[in-house]
Design a protein around this motif. Structure first.
Motif, PDB file in Angstrom:
ATOM      1  N   PHE A 129      -5.102   5.967  13.707  1.00  0.00           N
ATOM      2  CA  PHE A 129      -5.640   6.035  12.351  1.00  0.00           C
ATOM      3  C   PHE A 129      -6.897   5.188  12.252  1.00  0.00           C
ATOM      4  O   PHE A 129      -7.118   4.294  13.062  1.00  0.00           O
ATOM      5  CB  PHE A 129      -4.606   5.605  11.297  1.00  0.00           C
ATOM      6  N   VAL A 130      -7.719   5.505  11.271  1.00  0.00           N
ATOM      7  CA  VAL A 130      -8.946   4.761  10.983  1.00  0.00           C
ATOM      8  C   VAL A 130      -8.916   4.420   9.502  1.00  0.00           C
ATOM      9  O   VAL A 130      -8.761   5.325   8.667  1.00  0.00           O
ATOM     10  CB  VAL A 130     -10.205   5.587  11.327  1.00  0.00           C
ATOM     11  N   PRO A 188     -14.450   0.528   8.428  1.00  0.00           N
ATOM     12  CA  PRO A 188     -13.077   0.790   8.852  1.00  0.00           C
ATOM     13  C   PRO A 188     -12.789   0.252  10.250  1.00  0.00           C
ATOM     14  O   PRO A 188     -13.690  -0.072  11.019  1.00  0.00           O
ATOM     15  CB  PRO A 188     -13.004   2.319   8.840  1.00  0.00           C
ATOM     16  N   VAL A 189     -11.500   0.180  10.559  1.00  0.00           N
ATOM     17  CA  VAL A 189     -11.010  -0.223  11.872  1.00  0.00           C
ATOM     18  C   VAL A 189     -10.238   0.956  12.456  1.00  0.00           C
ATOM     19  O   VAL A 189      -9.434   1.584  11.763  1.00  0.00           O
ATOM     20  CB  VAL A 189     -10.103  -1.465  11.767  1.00  0.00           C
ATOM     21  N   ILE A 243      -2.369   0.835   3.495  1.00  0.00           N
ATOM     22  CA  ILE A 243      -2.307   1.652   4.705  1.00  0.00           C
ATOM     23  C   ILE A 243      -1.041   1.233   5.449  1.00  0.00           C
ATOM     24  O   ILE A 243      -0.901   0.069   5.829  1.00  0.00           O
ATOM     25  CB  ILE A 243      -3.531   1.399   5.623  1.00  0.00           C
ATOM     26  N   VAL A 244      -0.123   2.161   5.657  1.00  0.00           N
ATOM     27  CA  VAL A 244       1.109   1.890   6.406  1.00  0.00           C
ATOM     28  C   VAL A 244       1.347   3.051   7.365  1.00  0.00           C
ATOM     29  O   VAL A 244       1.419   4.201   6.948  1.00  0.00           O
ATOM     30  CB  VAL A 244       2.337   1.737   5.477  1.00  0.00           C
ATOM     31  N   VAL A 245       1.443   2.722   8.643  1.00  0.00           N
ATOM     32  CA  VAL A 245       1.730   3.720   9.671  1.00  0.00           C
ATOM     33  C   VAL A 245       2.946   3.214  10.438  1.00  0.00           C
ATOM     34  O   VAL A 245       2.968   2.069  10.884  1.00  0.00           O
ATOM     35  CB  VAL A 245       0.525   3.910  10.620  1.00  0.00           C
ATOM     36  N   GLN A 246       3.957   4.088  10.581  1.00  0.00           N
ATOM     37  CA  GLN A 246       5.166   3.693  11.283  1.00  0.00           C
ATOM     38  C   GLN A 246       5.340   4.491  12.563  1.00  0.00           C
ATOM     39  O   GLN A 246       4.917   5.641  12.649  1.00  0.00           O
ATOM     40  CB  GLN A 246       6.393   3.871  10.397  1.00  0.00           C
TER      41      GLN A 246
END
Length: 128
Positions: free
Chosen positions: A9-10, A57-58, A96-99
């Motif tokens: 993700f960015v 962004p990262v 922003i949450v990515v699991q």
């Protein structure tokens, strides 16, 4: 060698921080000073400094095994405990949450970045 990209993700990271932790972690990183160390690690939670959201962004990629093209600087080599079996990557506000599910109890983990001071690219390398 097989390169297995698990998540990518960015996003802009508010407060210039990225959490990499067990979904159920209650670890506090309140005493972390990013001017002293780019990483603060607990058994089930890791906090790293990244480029501030206002600067752009990262890019974050999670790999199982070696990345296709590894970034130049390793800022963390250790392990993470995952009591829930799920890894969560998020900014401090959890905008922003990515699991990443189905990871068992955790294991070896490395974090590679493009710049040790203000990373714009992060690779989380799972060795389990």
């Amino acid at each position: 060698m097989v390169h297995n990209l698990v998540r990518s993700f960015v996003a802009p990271m508010e407060h210039a921080c990225l959490f990499i932790r067990d979904v159920d972690s209650e670890a506090s990183h309140d005493d972390w000073n990013p001017a002293e160390a780019p990483v603060d690690a607990h058994p089930d939670s890791i906090l790293i400094g990244v480029q501030a959201g206002v600067d752009g962004p990262v890019s974050v990629k999670v790999w199982r095994g070696e990345p296709e093209a590894a970034l130049s600087t390793t800022i963390f080599e250790g392990s993470i405990r995952l009591q829930s079996g799920r890894l969560s990557l998020h900014d401090p506000n959890e905008d922003i949450v990515v699991q990443v599910p189905y990871l068992g109890g955790g294991g070896p983990l490395s974090i590679l970045v493009d710049d040790a001071d203000y990373p714009t690219q992060v690779q989380v390398v799972l060795g389990f």
